[in-house]
Design a protein around this motif. Structure first.
Motif, PDB file in Angstrom:
ATOM      1  N   VAL A   8       0.951  -1.092   0.130  1.00  0.00           N
ATOM      2  CA  VAL A   8       0.271  -0.059   0.375  1.00  0.00           C
ATOM      3  C   VAL A   8       0.901   0.887   0.347  1.00  0.00           C
ATOM      4  CG1 VAL A   8      -1.875   1.086   0.994  1.00  0.00           C
ATOM      5  CG2 VAL A   8      -2.086  -1.021   1.342  1.00  0.00           C
ATOM      6  N   ARG A   9       2.094   1.115   1.077  1.00  0.00           N
ATOM      7  CA  ARG A   9       3.169   2.407   1.140  1.00  0.00           C
ATOM      8  C   ARG A   9       3.342   2.843  -0.392  1.00  0.00           C
ATOM      9  NH1 ARG A   9       5.765   0.538   4.739  1.00  0.00           N
ATOM     10  NH2 ARG A   9       7.228  -0.720   3.691  1.00  0.00           N
ATOM     11  N   VAL A  10       3.845   1.555  -1.117  1.00  0.00           N
ATOM     12  CA  VAL A  10       4.086   2.079  -2.541  1.00  0.00           C
ATOM     13  C   VAL A  10       3.210   2.589  -3.502  1.00  0.00           C
ATOM     14  CG1 VAL A  10       5.629   0.356  -4.706  1.00  0.00           C
ATOM     15  CG2 VAL A  10       6.658   0.084  -2.112  1.00  0.00           C
ATOM     16  N   VAL A  11       2.104   2.194  -3.340  1.00  0.00           N
ATOM     17  CA  VAL A  11       1.426   2.303  -3.875  1.00  0.00           C
ATOM     18  C   VAL A  11       0.981   3.895  -4.139  1.00  0.00           C
ATOM     19  CG1 VAL A  11      -0.605   1.876  -5.262  1.00  0.00           C
ATOM     20  CG2 VAL A  11       0.410   0.549  -4.999  1.00  0.00           C
ATOM     21  N   ALA A  12       0.811   4.247  -3.157  1.00  0.00           N
ATOM     22  CA  ALA A  12       0.505   5.382  -2.515  1.00  0.00           C
ATOM     23  C   ALA A  12       1.612   6.584  -3.045  1.00  0.00           C
ATOM     24  CB  ALA A  12       0.035   5.233  -1.170  1.00  0.00           C
ATOM     25  N   ALA A  13       2.339   6.054  -2.812  1.00  0.00           N
ATOM     26  CA  ALA A  13       4.317   6.942  -3.047  1.00  0.00           C
ATOM     27  C   ALA A  13       3.857   7.071  -4.841  1.00  0.00           C
ATOM     28  CB  ALA A  13       5.211   6.690  -2.364  1.00  0.00           C
ATOM     29  N   GLY A 107      -3.925   1.948  -1.942  1.00  0.00           N
ATOM     30  CA  GLY A 107      -2.989   3.043  -2.393  1.00  0.00           C
ATOM     31  C   GLY A 107      -2.928   3.343  -2.789  1.00  0.00           C
ATOM     32  N   LYS A 108      -3.829   3.623  -4.631  1.00  0.00           N
ATOM     33  CA  LYS A 108      -4.281   4.476  -5.011  1.00  0.00           C
ATOM     34  C   LYS A 108      -5.368   5.248  -4.371  1.00  0.00           C
ATOM     35  CE  LYS A 108      -4.087   2.649  -9.626  1.00  0.00           C
ATOM     36  NZ  LYS A 108      -3.249   3.276 -10.956  1.00  0.00           N
ATOM     37  N   LEU A 109      -6.323   5.166  -3.694  1.00  0.00           N
ATOM     38  CA  LEU A 109      -7.148   5.959  -2.836  1.00  0.00           C
ATOM     39  C   LEU A 109      -6.307   6.694  -1.824  1.00  0.00           C
ATOM     40  CD1 LEU A 109      -9.403   6.276  -2.064  1.00  0.00           C
ATOM     41  CD2 LEU A 109      -9.773   4.829   0.222  1.00  0.00           C
ATOM     42  N   LEU A 110      -4.987   5.695  -0.284  1.00  0.00           N
ATOM     43  CA  LEU A 110      -4.532   6.915   0.043  1.00  0.00           C
ATOM     44  C   LEU A 110      -3.160   8.172  -1.064  1.00  0.00           C
ATOM     45  CD1 LEU A 110      -3.498   4.248   2.358  1.00  0.00           C
ATOM     46  CD2 LEU A 110      -5.076   6.141   2.379  1.00  0.00           C
ATOM     47  N   GLY A 111      -2.726   7.533  -1.859  1.00  0.00           N
ATOM     48  CA  GLY A 111      -2.446   8.784  -2.921  1.00  0.00           C
ATOM     49  C   GLY A 111      -3.060   9.469  -2.865  1.00  0.00           C
ATOM     50  N   GLN A 112      -3.611   9.075  -4.019  1.00  0.00           N
ATOM     51  CA  GLN A 112      -4.472  10.435  -4.355  1.00  0.00           C
ATOM     52  C   GLN A 112      -5.162  11.405  -3.075  1.00  0.00           C
ATOM     53  OE1 GLN A 112      -7.434   7.930  -7.636  1.00  0.00           O
ATOM     54  NE2 GLN A 112      -5.374   7.620  -8.195  1.00  0.00           N
ATOM     55  N   SER A 113      -6.283  10.410  -2.943  1.00  0.00           N
ATOM     56  CA  SER A 113      -6.585  11.567  -1.522  1.00  0.00           C
ATOM     57  C   SER A 113      -5.626  12.775  -0.826  1.00  0.00           C
ATOM     58  CB  SER A 113      -7.434  10.460  -0.938  1.00  0.00           C
ATOM     59  OG  SER A 113      -6.591   9.719   0.459  1.00  0.00           O
ATOM     60  N   ALA A 114      -4.154  11.807  -0.895  1.00  0.00           N
ATOM     61  CA  ALA A 114      -3.677  12.878   0.187  1.00  0.00           C
ATOM     62  C   ALA A 114      -2.832  13.716  -0.380  1.00  0.00           C
ATOM     63  CB  ALA A 114      -1.874  11.943   0.618  1.00  0.00           C
ATOM     64  N   ALA A 115      -2.632  13.408  -1.981  1.00  0.00           N
ATOM     65  CA  ALA A 115      -2.146  14.642  -3.320  1.00  0.00           C
ATOM     66  C   ALA A 115      -3.936  16.034  -2.935  1.00  0.00           C
ATOM     67  CB  ALA A 115      -2.329  14.139  -4.479  1.00  0.00           C
ATOM     68  N   LEU A 116      -4.166  15.154  -2.226  1.00  0.00           N
ATOM     69  CA  LEU A 116      -6.175  16.506  -2.828  1.00  0.00           C
ATOM     70  C   LEU A 116      -6.253  16.855  -1.713  1.00  0.00           C
ATOM     71  CD1 LEU A 116      -8.602  17.485  -3.787  1.00  0.00           C
ATOM     72  CD2 LEU A 116     -10.019  15.290  -2.377  1.00  0.00           C
ATOM     73  N   GLY A 117      -5.378  16.480  -0.083  1.00  0.00           N
ATOM     74  CA  GLY A 117      -5.440  16.916   0.826  1.00  0.00           C
ATOM     75  C   GLY A 117      -4.466  17.965   1.303  1.00  0.00           C
ATOM     76  N   VAL A 118      -3.595  18.043  -0.244  1.00  0.00           N
ATOM     77  CA  VAL A 118      -1.708  18.885   0.435  1.00  0.00           C
ATOM     78  C   VAL A 118      -2.619  20.306  -0.673  1.00  0.00           C
ATOM     79  CG1 VAL A 118       0.056  18.970  -0.966  1.00  0.00           C
ATOM     80  CG2 VAL A 118      -0.204  17.282   0.357  1.00  0.00           C
ATOM     81  N   CYS A 119      -3.628  19.591  -1.718  1.00  0.00           N
ATOM     82  CA  CYS A 119      -4.053  20.914  -2.942  1.00  0.00           C
ATOM     83  C   CYS A 119      -5.298  21.570  -1.849  1.00  0.00           C
ATOM     84  CB  CYS A 119      -4.769  20.182  -3.374  1.00  0.00           C
ATOM     85  SG  CYS A 119      -3.280  19.446  -4.486  1.00  0.00           S
ATOM     86  N   LEU A 120      -5.657  21.265  -0.944  1.00  0.00           N
ATOM     87  CA  LEU A 120      -6.948  21.737   0.166  1.00  0.00           C
ATOM     88  C   LEU A 120      -6.067  22.681   1.170  1.00  0.00           C
ATOM     89  CD1 LEU A 120      -9.723  19.390   0.468  1.00  0.00           C
ATOM     90  CD2 LEU A 120      -9.493  21.445  -0.919  1.00  0.00           C
ATOM     91  N   LEU A 121      -5.406  22.515   1.600  1.00  0.00           N
ATOM     92  CA  LEU A 121      -4.043  22.605   2.855  1.00  0.00           C
ATOM     93  C   LEU A 121      -3.598  23.971   2.248  1.00  0.00           C
ATOM     94  CD1 LEU A 121      -3.574  22.850   5.409  1.00  0.00           C
ATOM     95  CD2 LEU A 121      -2.041  21.366   5.108  1.00  0.00           C
ATOM     96  N   LEU A 122      -2.475  23.433   1.159  1.00  0.00           N
ATOM     97  CA  LEU A 122      -1.843  24.724   0.261  1.00  0.00           C
ATOM     98  C   LEU A 122      -2.976  25.210   0.043  1.00  0.00           C
ATOM     99  CD1 LEU A 122       1.191  23.099  -1.410  1.00  0.00           C
ATOM    100  CD2 LEU A 122       0.824  23.770   1.067  1.00  0.00           C
ATOM    101  N   GLY A 123      -4.177  25.326  -0.720  1.00  0.00           N
ATOM    102  CA  GLY A 123      -4.924  26.135  -1.522  1.00  0.00           C
ATOM    103  C   GLY A 123      -5.616  27.433  -0.560  1.00  0.00           C
TER     104      GLY A 123
END
Length: 269
Positions: A8-13, A107-123
């Motif tokens: 999961v960690r590899v796919v998420a990364a 892994g796909k869900l965690l990686g993509q949701s983490a990217a969205l979370g970073v966008c929301l946090l920074l924005g």
């Protein structure tokens, strides 16, 4: 269990790096920041005297526009998660590795949701930052609380649409069809659903109770997100009804994840 978590960690990364290479992190963060700035300074200039509007009015506008943008960014991040790799031939190669299908999905869900979370946090963090710099005249504590709730609830809404995108990506035959279906779902959820409820309410005036109307609004995740933030703006604390709307968005995500896992396990590539 350790092998599952490692996979999961590899796919998420990998998914997170793909979002970075595809510029979704930069574009998404910039869009959310521009949305916040446009609402704050745009509403200040409406009266012609450039006076900042009350915080609650500003955040209501941010929520109203955010409900359009957050699901759209989530869809664009994840619409080709499976169908895109299937078209390129990399999905079959992935499945030949010692990688379970649940680990791939998680892994796909965690990686993509983490990217969205970073966008929301920074924005959306641009508003508290400008307040710290004394550019905006708002109470920092109240603004920080409302911004944190907006980011968290927006992430939950985005998570629902990421899972919907994964579902369509698993079922679609090509990327163009997946994107077309998801954009239709996006329009239906964020625009036509509330418009339809408004038409029905006017057509059947005095026959539809407020309780039934609230239930209809809560059924749609986009409307639940809007209600969640609007109820918080009207109260200094989080009432029980508002908390249940947050739980409801979590239940949406859980049901969709189970559905995606079932489809992925049954699907042959």
């Amino acid at each position: 269990m350790r092998s599952f978590l490692s996979s999961v960690r590899v796919v998420a990364a990998k998914e997170f790096r793909d979002c970075w290479r595809n510029l979704w992190l930069i574009v998404g963060s910039a869009l959310f920041a521009c949305l916040s700035l446009a609402v704050v300074f745009g509403t200040a200039a409406i009266g012609g005297d450039f006076s900042f509007r009350p915080l609650e009015a500003v955040m209501t506008s941010v929520v109203t526009l955010g409900v359009f943008l957050i699901p759209l960014i989530a869809v664009l991040i994840s619409y080709d998660a499976f169908v895109g790799e299937q078209e390129h031939g990399t999905l079959i190669l992935l499945l030949t590795y010692p990688l379970s299908r649940p680990a791939l999905l998680t892994g796909k869900l965690l990686g993509q949701s983490a990217a969205l979370g970073v966008c929301l946090l920074l924005g959306f963090s641009v508003l508290p930052l400008l307040t710290v710099l004394n550019v905006l005249p708002y109470d920092l504590t109240r603004l920080s609380l409302l911004t944190a709730v907006l980011i968290f609830s927006g992430w939950l809404l985005g998570l629902v649409f990421i899972l919907i995108s994964l579902t369509i990506s698993l079922l679609a035959k090509n990327k163009a069809r997946a994107l077309g279906v998801l954009l239709s779902i996006w329009l239906l959820s964020v625009l036509f659903y509330d418009l339809g409820l408004l038409i029905i309410t006017i057509a059947f005036e005095h026959q539809i109770t407020n309780g039934f109307l609230n239930i209809c609004l809560a059924v749609n995740p986009a409307s639940a997100f809007r209600l969640f933030n609007q109820q918080l703006l009207e109260n200094s604390t989080i009432p029980l009804q508002t908390a249940w709307l947050g739980v409801y968005l979590c239940l949406w995500s859980a049901v969709l994840f189970v559905l995606d896992r079932f489809i992925l396990n049954k699907r042959t590539f």
